[in-house]
Scaffold this motif. Structure first.
Motif, PDB file in Angstrom:
ATOM      1  N   GLY A  97       0.773  -1.235   0.000  1.00 17.58           N
ATOM      2  CA  GLY A  97       0.000   0.000   0.000  1.00 17.58           C
ATOM      3  C   GLY A  97       0.801   1.280   0.000  1.00 17.58           C
ATOM      4  O   GLY A  97       0.227   2.369   0.125  1.00 17.58           O
ATOM      5  N   PHE A  98       2.120   1.179  -0.143  1.00 18.04           N
ATOM      6  CA  PHE A  98       2.945   2.379  -0.168  1.00 18.04           C
ATOM      7  C   PHE A  98       2.879   3.046  -1.541  1.00 18.04           C
ATOM      8  O   PHE A  98       2.934   2.379  -2.570  1.00 18.04           O
ATOM      9  CB  PHE A  98       4.409   2.047   0.151  1.00 18.04           C
ATOM     10  CG  PHE A  98       4.667   1.764   1.601  1.00 18.04           C
ATOM     11  CD1 PHE A  98       4.713   2.793   2.528  1.00 18.04           C
ATOM     12  CD2 PHE A  98       4.865   0.462   2.033  1.00 18.04           C
ATOM     13  CE1 PHE A  98       4.947   2.526   3.866  1.00 18.04           C
ATOM     14  CE2 PHE A  98       5.103   0.187   3.365  1.00 18.04           C
ATOM     15  CZ  PHE A  98       5.146   1.224   4.290  1.00 18.04           C
ATOM     16  N   GLN A  99       2.771   4.369  -1.526  1.00 21.12           N
ATOM     17  CA  GLN A  99       2.920   5.154  -2.747  1.00 21.12           C
ATOM     18  C   GLN A  99       4.376   5.591  -2.846  1.00 21.12           C
ATOM     19  O   GLN A  99       4.927   6.145  -1.890  1.00 21.12           O
ATOM     20  CB  GLN A  99       2.014   6.387  -2.713  1.00 21.12           C
ATOM     21  CG  GLN A  99       2.163   7.287  -3.921  1.00 21.12           C
ATOM     22  CD  GLN A  99       1.785   6.596  -5.215  1.00 21.12           C
ATOM     23  OE1 GLN A  99       0.652   6.146  -5.383  1.00 21.12           O
ATOM     24  NE2 GLN A  99       2.724   6.497  -6.143  1.00 21.12           N
ATOM     25  N   LEU A 100       4.991   5.360  -3.992  1.00 19.71           N
ATOM     26  CA  LEU A 100       6.419   5.610  -4.155  1.00 19.71           C
ATOM     27  C   LEU A 100       6.666   6.861  -4.988  1.00 19.71           C
ATOM     28  O   LEU A 100       5.940   7.143  -5.943  1.00 19.71           O
ATOM     29  CB  LEU A 100       7.088   4.409  -4.821  1.00 19.71           C
ATOM     30  CG  LEU A 100       6.805   3.044  -4.176  1.00 19.71           C
ATOM     31  CD1 LEU A 100       7.489   1.946  -4.971  1.00 19.71           C
ATOM     32  CD2 LEU A 100       7.257   3.022  -2.731  1.00 19.71           C
ATOM     33  N   VAL A 101       7.708   7.591  -4.614  1.00 20.39           N
ATOM     34  CA  VAL A 101       8.180   8.737  -5.382  1.00 20.39           C
ATOM     35  C   VAL A 101       9.683   8.599  -5.531  1.00 20.39           C
ATOM     36  O   VAL A 101      10.392   8.390  -4.541  1.00 20.39           O
ATOM     37  CB  VAL A 101       7.849  10.071  -4.679  1.00 20.39           C
ATOM     38  CG1 VAL A 101       8.405  11.252  -5.490  1.00 20.39           C
ATOM     39  CG2 VAL A 101       6.342  10.230  -4.474  1.00 20.39           C
ATOM     40  N   PHE A 102      10.177   8.686  -6.755  1.00 22.19           N
ATOM     41  CA  PHE A 102      11.609   8.622  -7.011  1.00 22.19           C
ATOM     42  C   PHE A 102      12.174  10.019  -7.236  1.00 22.19           C
ATOM     43  O   PHE A 102      11.539  10.856  -7.884  1.00 22.19           O
ATOM     44  CB  PHE A 102      11.906   7.777  -8.259  1.00 22.19           C
ATOM     45  CG  PHE A 102      11.907   6.294  -8.028  1.00 22.19           C
ATOM     46  CD1 PHE A 102      13.107   5.606  -7.844  1.00 22.19           C
ATOM     47  CD2 PHE A 102      10.718   5.579  -8.000  1.00 22.19           C
ATOM     48  CE1 PHE A 102      13.119   4.238  -7.638  1.00 22.19           C
ATOM     49  CE2 PHE A 102      10.723   4.208  -7.790  1.00 22.19           C
ATOM     50  CZ  PHE A 102      11.931   3.536  -7.603  1.00 22.19           C
ATOM     51  N   VAL A 103      13.364  10.244  -6.705  1.00 30.16           N
ATOM     52  CA  VAL A 103      14.172  11.411  -7.037  1.00 30.16           C
ATOM     53  C   VAL A 103      15.538  10.867  -7.453  1.00 30.16           C
ATOM     54  O   VAL A 103      16.065   9.973  -6.800  1.00 30.16           O
ATOM     55  CB  VAL A 103      14.327  12.372  -5.836  1.00 30.16           C
ATOM     56  CG1 VAL A 103      15.215  13.559  -6.211  1.00 30.16           C
ATOM     57  CG2 VAL A 103      12.964  12.861  -5.351  1.00 30.16           C
ATOM     58  N   HIS A 104      16.100  11.379  -8.531  1.00 37.67           N
ATOM     59  CA  HIS A 104      17.349  10.796  -9.009  1.00 37.67           C
ATOM     60  C   HIS A 104      18.411  11.864  -9.240  1.00 37.67           C
ATOM     61  O   HIS A 104      18.117  13.040  -9.460  1.00 37.67           O
ATOM     62  CB  HIS A 104      17.121  10.033 -10.318  1.00 37.67           C
ATOM     63  CG  HIS A 104      16.701  10.915 -11.459  1.00 37.67           C
ATOM     64  ND1 HIS A 104      17.613  11.595 -12.246  1.00 37.67           N
ATOM     65  CD2 HIS A 104      15.474  11.241 -11.929  1.00 37.67           C
ATOM     66  CE1 HIS A 104      16.964  12.295 -13.153  1.00 37.67           C
ATOM     67  NE2 HIS A 104      15.668  12.108 -12.986  1.00 37.67           N
ATOM     68  N   GLY A 105      19.659  11.417  -9.181  1.00 41.08           N
ATOM     69  CA  GLY A 105      20.781  12.253  -9.559  1.00 41.08           C
ATOM     70  C   GLY A 105      21.199  11.935 -10.983  1.00 41.08           C
ATOM     71  O   GLY A 105      20.471  11.269 -11.723  1.00 41.08           O
ATOM     72  N   GLY A 106      22.394  12.392 -11.345  1.00 38.26           N
ATOM     73  CA  GLY A 106      22.878  12.120 -12.701  1.00 38.26           C
ATOM     74  C   GLY A 106      24.316  12.532 -12.894  1.00 38.26           C
ATOM     75  O   GLY A 106      24.735  12.838 -14.010  1.00 38.26           O
ATOM     76  N   GLY A 107      25.082  12.538 -11.784  1.00 41.29           N
ATOM     77  CA  GLY A 107      26.453  13.033 -11.817  1.00 41.29           C
ATOM     78  C   GLY A 107      27.330  12.445 -12.907  1.00 41.29           C
ATOM     79  O   GLY A 107      27.944  13.189 -13.681  1.00 41.29           O
ATOM     80  N   PRO A 108      27.426  11.115 -13.030  1.00 37.80           N
ATOM     81  CA  PRO A 108      28.299  10.533 -14.056  1.00 37.80           C
ATOM     82  C   PRO A 108      27.917  10.946 -15.476  1.00 37.80           C
ATOM     83  O   PRO A 108      28.786  11.250 -16.302  1.00 37.80           O
ATOM     84  CB  PRO A 108      28.134   9.024 -13.840  1.00 37.80           C
ATOM     85  CG  PRO A 108      27.751   8.892 -12.407  1.00 37.80           C
ATOM     86  CD  PRO A 108      26.882  10.079 -12.124  1.00 37.80           C
ATOM     87  N   ASP A 109      26.609  10.941 -15.772  1.00 39.09           N
ATOM     88  CA  ASP A 109      26.163  11.331 -17.109  1.00 39.09           C
ATOM     89  C   ASP A 109      26.446  12.811 -17.368  1.00 39.09           C
ATOM     90  O   ASP A 109      26.817  13.198 -18.487  1.00 39.09           O
ATOM     91  CB  ASP A 109      24.668  11.055 -17.279  1.00 39.09           C
ATOM     92  CG  ASP A 109      24.348   9.569 -17.399  1.00 39.09           C
ATOM     93  OD1 ASP A 109      25.236   8.819 -17.841  1.00 39.09           O
ATOM     94  OD2 ASP A 109      23.223   9.172 -17.051  1.00 39.09           O
ATOM     95  N   ILE A 110      26.269  13.640 -16.340  1.00 43.14           N
ATOM     96  CA  ILE A 110      26.559  15.068 -16.493  1.00 43.14           C
ATOM     97  C   ILE A 110      28.051  15.274 -16.748  1.00 43.14           C
ATOM     98  O   ILE A 110      28.450  16.045 -17.629  1.00 43.14           O
ATOM     99  CB  ILE A 110      26.105  15.855 -15.249  1.00 43.14           C
ATOM    100  CG1 ILE A 110      24.575  15.845 -15.144  1.00 43.14           C
ATOM    101  CG2 ILE A 110      26.613  17.304 -15.293  1.00 43.14           C
ATOM    102  CD1 ILE A 110      24.036  16.408 -13.848  1.00 43.14           C
TER     103      ILE A 110
END
Length: 257
Positions: free
Chosen positions: A31-44
């Protein structure tokens, strides 16, 4: 609604495997609602290198001039976000990418324009955007690009962005997904560490190297209102049969191994 915010660093995205997504499914089934936040250091960094722009960091934050900001925004929204959304879809999750500046989702202010350039700290999270996605049965996947009152886009540290989203949603848990199982003390995985324990182990040198910024980000989270943070691996199941695998970091209680 019960929320869990999951922060995936850019360096671990390519290492997420089926066991990780099985844990995601188990949390959803509870029943958990999930929210993702991501980085991108290597690609940057790869893109900066391509454009012959030297990365600069001040106190762990990427100094961001106009060109670096444009590159970071292109990479985060056009590459890294797409990568994570597509991975979730491949494992049959409904996911939708949300640029942090869209609809003023991540409202931010300059930290220090002179020293850091276009780097910000979040002053408000517009959860209406997130709820629109979640009410449509989508998992929001958010890029850490904020927007200032004057309309300027600002680069946000992904750890800090995840913490602010977790605080605003009053999430039950904030997960920092890494390439290790958690925090090891004297060769053993610590299932939980208090803030005092973490500081003591850093002082003794038992927490060192690349783990220091991870636990310091977790400490920042619990110091600013998140009940607890789990440092977990993206390369294995981090939640099985109702049990967490990783290291829980919280503010007051004593260590349990």
């Amino acid at each position: 609604m019960r929320y869990i915010v999951i922060k995936c660093g850019g360096s671990v995205l390519d290492e997420l495997n089926s066991s990780f997504f099985t844990s995601i499914s188990e949390l959803q089934n509870l029943g958990f609602q999930l929210v993702f936040v991501h980085g991108g250091g290597p690609d940057i960094n790869k893109m900066l290198e391509l454009f012959k722009v030297e990365p600069q960091f001040v106190n762990g934050l990427r100094k961001t001039d106009e060109q670096t900001l444009k590159i970071a925004e292109i990479v985060l929204s056009g590459l890294t976000n797409r990568k994570l959304v597509e991975m979730l879809q491949q494992y049959n999750f409904n996911a939708i990418g949300i640029h942090g500046s869209d609809g003023y989702c991540l409202q931010a202010d300059y930290i220090n324009l002179e020293e850091l350039g276009y780097v910000g700290e979040i002053i408000k999270v517009n959860t209406q955007i997130l709820h629109l996605a979640m009410n449509g049965n989508y998992i929001p996947v958010v890029t850490p690009i904020g927007i200032a009152e004057d309309g300027q886009k600002l680069n946000i540290n992904a750890d800090y962005a995840a913490v602010e989203v977790a605080k605003t949603l009053r999430a039950e848990q904030c997960l920092f997904v890494t390439d290790v199982d958690g925090v090891f003390i004297a060769g053993s995985l610590a299932s939980s560490l208090s803030m005092q324990d973490v500081n003591a182990y850093i002082e003794k040198g038992e927490i060192s190297g690349g783990m220091i910024p991870k636990v310091q980000s977790a400490l920042n989270a619990v110091e600013t209102g998140v009940e607890s943070v789990m440092i977990v691996s993206g390369k294995k199941a981090f939640f099985e049969n109702g049990k967490w695998n990783g290291t829980k970091i919280f503010q007051k209680e004593p260590i349990t191994k």
